[in-house]
Design an enzyme around this catalytic site. Sequence first.
Site, PDB file in Angstrom:
ATOM      1  CG  LEU A 519      -2.034  -0.990   1.290  1.00  0.00           C
ATOM      2  CD1 LEU A 519      -2.666  -0.992   2.662  1.00  0.00           C
ATOM      3  CD2 LEU A 519      -3.064  -0.673   0.235  1.00  0.00           C
ATOM      4  N   GLY A 520       2.010   1.146   0.570  1.00  0.00           N
ATOM      5  CA  GLY A 520       2.853   2.331   0.627  1.00  0.00           C
ATOM      6  C   GLY A 520       4.022   2.105   1.549  1.00  0.00           C
ATOM      7  CD  GLN A 521       9.096   2.024   2.630  1.00  0.00           C
ATOM      8  OE1 GLN A 521       8.894   1.111   1.843  1.00  0.00           O
ATOM      9  NE2 GLN A 521       9.766   1.861   3.756  1.00  0.00           N
ATOM     10  N   GLY A 522       5.658   3.582   4.769  1.00  0.00           N
ATOM     11  CA  GLY A 522       5.484   4.506   5.894  1.00  0.00           C
ATOM     12  C   GLY A 522       6.811   4.810   6.536  1.00  0.00           C
ATOM     13  N   GLY A 523       6.757   5.589   7.575  1.00  0.00           N
ATOM     14  CA  GLY A 523       7.978   6.009   8.228  1.00  0.00           C
ATOM     15  C   GLY A 523       8.740   4.870   8.861  1.00  0.00           C
ATOM     16  N   GLY A 525       8.437   1.601   7.962  1.00  0.00           N
ATOM     17  CA  GLY A 525       8.518   0.418   7.123  1.00  0.00           C
ATOM     18  C   GLY A 525       7.348   0.352   6.166  1.00  0.00           C
ATOM     19  N   PRO A 526       7.401  -0.611   5.227  1.00  0.00           N
ATOM     20  CG  PRO A 526       7.910  -2.504   3.982  1.00  0.00           C
ATOM     21  CD  PRO A 526       8.454  -1.607   5.054  1.00  0.00           C
ATOM     22  CE  LYS A 541       3.968   1.545   9.112  1.00  0.00           C
ATOM     23  NZ  LYS A 541       3.538   2.864   9.170  1.00  0.00           N
ATOM     24  CG  ASP A 638       6.183  10.578  10.681  1.00  0.00           C
ATOM     25  OD1 ASP A 638       6.237  11.691  10.106  1.00  0.00           O
ATOM     26  OD2 ASP A 638       6.409   9.496  10.104  1.00  0.00           O
TER      27      ASP A 638
END
Length: 833
Positions: A519-523, A525-526, A541, A638
């Site tokens: 879904l995306g790359q968060g702060g 981890g992916p 996550k 964040d």
Amino acid sequence: MESFKVLLVYTFLLFNLIPTFNTLETIVLGQSLKQNETLISKNETFEAGFFNFQNSNFQYFGIWYKDISPKTLIWIANKDSPLQNSSGSLNLTDKGTLVVLDSKGVMIWSTNSSKTATKVTKPIVELLESGNLIVKDETNPDDVLWQSFDLPSDTLIPGMRLRTDLVTGDYKGLVSWTDTEDPATGLYSYHIDSTGFPQVVITKGNKLLFRVGSWNGNILSGIASTTLYKAYNFSFVITDKEVSYGYDLLDKSVVSRYILTSAGQISRYTFSDQLNSWQIFFVGPSDQCDNYALCGGNANCDAANSPKVCDCLEGFIPKSQENWDSQKWSDGCVRKVKLDCDNNSDGFLKHVGMKLPDTSKSWFNKSMNLDECERFCLGNCSCTAYASLDIRNGGSGCLIWFNNILDVRKLPSGGQDLYIRVAASELVLLTNISDHNTGSKKKKLAGIIVGCIVFIVILIVLGFFMHRRRKKLEKPGVIPIFSFENQTESKENEDIDIPIFDLPTIANATNNFSIDNKLGQGGFGPVYKGKLENGQDIAVKRLCNTSGQGPKEFINEVKLIANLQHRNLVKLLGCCIQNDEKLLVYEFMINRSLDYFIFDETRKSLLHWTQRFQIICGIARGLLYLHEDSRLRIIHRDLKTSNILLDKNMIPKISDFGLARTLWGDEGEGETRRVVGTYGYISPEFAIRGFFSVKSDVFSFGVIILETISGKKNREYVDYDDLDLLGFAWRMWSEQTPLKLIDETLRDSFVEAEPEISRCIQIGLLCVQERADDRPDMSAAVLMLNGEKSLPNPKEPAFYPHQLGSSSGTSKLHSNNEVYSNNEVSMTLLQAR
Ligand SMILES: *[C@@H]1O[C@H](CO)[C@@H](O)[C@H](O)[C@H]1NC(C)=O
Ligand SMILES: *[C@@H]1O[C@H](CO)[C@@H](O)[C@H](O)[C@H]1NC(C)=O
Ligand SMILES: *[C@@H]1O[C@H](CO)[C@@H](O)[C@H](O)[C@H]1NC(C)=O
Ligand SMILES: *[C@@H]1O[C@H](CO)[C@@H](O)[C@H](O)[C@H]1NC(C)=O
Ligand SMILES: *[C@@H]1O[C@H](CO)[C@@H](O)[C@H](O)[C@H]1NC(C)=O
Ligand SMILES: *[C@@H]1O[C@H](CO)[C@@H](O)[C@H](O)[C@H]1NC(C)=O
Ligand SMILES: *[C@@H]1O[C@H](CO)[C@@H](O)[C@H](O)[C@H]1NC(C)=O
Ligand SMILES: *[C@@H]1O[C@H](CO)[C@@H](O)[C@H](O)[C@H]1NC(C)=O
Ligand SMILES: *[C@@H]1O[C@H](CO)[C@@H](O)[C@H](O)[C@H]1NC(C)=O
Ligand SMILES: *[C@@H]1O[C@H](CO)[C@@H](O)[C@H](O)[C@H]1NC(C)=O
């Protein structure tokens, strides 16, 4: 969502006046208006005269707003018979008729008045401040011989009314133009249809295309609105002879018009002085469900279910399942169980938030109440539904329908109660269910079944759990998901034992962490989308760089986080820790995140101001809970738009909270060696000194507010002076033009929401002030958003010039050795103390 059409392009009309002209206030007998002259209203709001469109020589006589540019027409006399060239005139005859004559004196257009037969001695033509062109007799000035408001063009302005004769059925309504630059009578008509209970419709020839709907006492029933239009007084008047609909402005400073476009859409525009342009507020038809009777009889249309917008009403099934499945809905639905009128056993199911069905086969009585209405409907075997005629003051009057229920839809907001007749057997099943719950009834049935299953599962699990405890298993195993959470508020007193998944389960659910599921790359981890075997959607996550913490501490920490429960926080469903992998399992949010909407050119138009405001308020409440109301006093560290997830009702849920803590332990407030944050959202004290406090989150919250209002990213925004969004917002604020900040697409709700938007901009600026002590805390921010606290004047924010480190005089931040990543990913930096 696909069913949303991009709103119309502005219907600006560019046309030319004959260059030199005289202005007149009236035309009297023997006088005429030549092509180089215009007639103006007393206070110079409107102007009337001859004009032509840019690419044509045809001359028309019309009325427009005098001071609004580009010129916007409200009325045209000879729209079907233009003058061929610029040598005609408008004459007043001794009978009091107005005529348009060509150069040879041939009449090409004339007014028609039933009153011309009576003797007129001193006719005079005047353009009123309302935009109404009238002919009256000066010896009897109250008697208007003719008025342009009786002959609407394509525009409805305050004071003008749509009228339909109840005896003959003749109507006067708006008529569309053929094309944006050809005012000749077009295909569409917007008028009141007087069959049955009168309703406002758009037709094309004899074909009904769109019902704005019948009058419910406040508004037309198809208009989705929970808030009443404060500046407007809409009115629908039914007499023995005539029914009429129109509106007046309570706030005279508002300039408003409706126009029926040449494409057959009715739109409401308001002129904004600030933006110096027309802002669109309403347009219909606007989605698939506005197409008349799209779903056939006895079916409900709900645009939120797009593409499968049609659903049979409860108690009905598709007439042809095969057609229905292939989305051919026009056959509609039929009863599951026949009505049994003779035994008098039928009953009614209540549907809330509905646009009322087509009223052309309906009957109404103003004095009945809802109980009488129900009895009356039961007593007539062809009656199929009833509703209140007037929803004001708890409802009054009775409106009933015969035969099939046509063209109903669930409105996104507003709407009213509709009672639909079903057989007794259907009623028992369905009403018993609805006793428990209030949502859609099918969901309720599902809810009950699911509820039972969950209950059983809980029992089994509890058993399993106790068993497991006794055995004191060392290794975490698989535990089916369950939780005792209630949806409302925190339940900190009951600790939740968090489900622990094993790695194969998660790997399986996420298709082995496939890139397609990412879904995306968060702060930290992916993030992957997954589906558990029980069908539940999850977001996983995968934490990286998490060394230094043992599994036990990690699980304890995750449990603490899982105990933070609030409607504006994403729910943690469980975790997994195995083979150096640390995974967090969250509920999946169907509408992704705030940035997905507000920064996208097409999707941003889906978020109206009310929704954006609710999102801002939701974030504030979630953050307040983290800061002050939860046991842990969590600083997010964040916060950013991509961390604000949106559920199916667009309720904002903060994600990634507590992760900094989970990964590095409780550091409390103060200085830290680890700076985490995302460029554009980090506060200056955090970026420069590594000092963080709840006020650092407040700063990020302020950035989110301003981004949500402007639809622009702080970090990418480039002003002509290389200012970022905060700098630009501050400049607009200092120049007392804060509304220049707002997103173009917010014009939809502009005038009504203007004070609210201004307040939010001010709160946003207060939150991003340079000194942390100047910023409000979240409880103050929540009060400010609610309008329960007065707002101080903001001081200058900490803003970045576009290029970090440039020596612009506004530069507030100096970077040391930080390297800011160029994408939206959070960064973690190590800084020397
Ligand atoms: C219209 O007005 C003009 C100017 O007043 C006049 O010359 C002309 O005769 C008028 N025409 C008619 C038909 O009244
Ligand atoms: C308007 O046009 C008429 C001829 O059509 C001319 O006689 C008159 O002087 C013009 N008036 C102005 C103010 O230009
Ligand atoms: C015209 O303007 C004046 C002053 O602005 C105002 O008092 C008056 O009511 C206005 N007249 C109309 C007809 O609007
Ligand atoms: C204007 O059009 C009329 C026909 O409508 C024509 O007879 C006349 O000669 C035209 N005049 C000019 C100046 O072109
Ligand atoms: C004027 O009235 C006559 C008869 O009432 C009608 O035939 C004609 O169409 C009307 N013209 C206009 C422009 O309304
Ligand atoms: C709204 O308009 C109706 C009909 O014209 C009128 O009776 C009513 O008093 C108006 N309401 C307000 C608040 O002006
Ligand atoms: C209606 O009443 C009649 C006579 O009382 C009975 O025979 C019939 O079964 C009833 N119908 C239903 C659907 O209950
Ligand atoms: C409307 O209902 C009232 C009260 O039930 C009744 O007295 C009245 O006759 C009804 N009017 C019509 C037109 O049916
Ligand atoms: C039901 O209402 C319709 C419309 O008012 C009427 O034509 C019909 O006669 C009524 N039927 C009965 C049984 O009252
Ligand atoms: C529904 O409730 C009624 C009374 O409340 C009861 O008599 C009936 O058996 C119930 N039906 C079902 C299907 O539960």
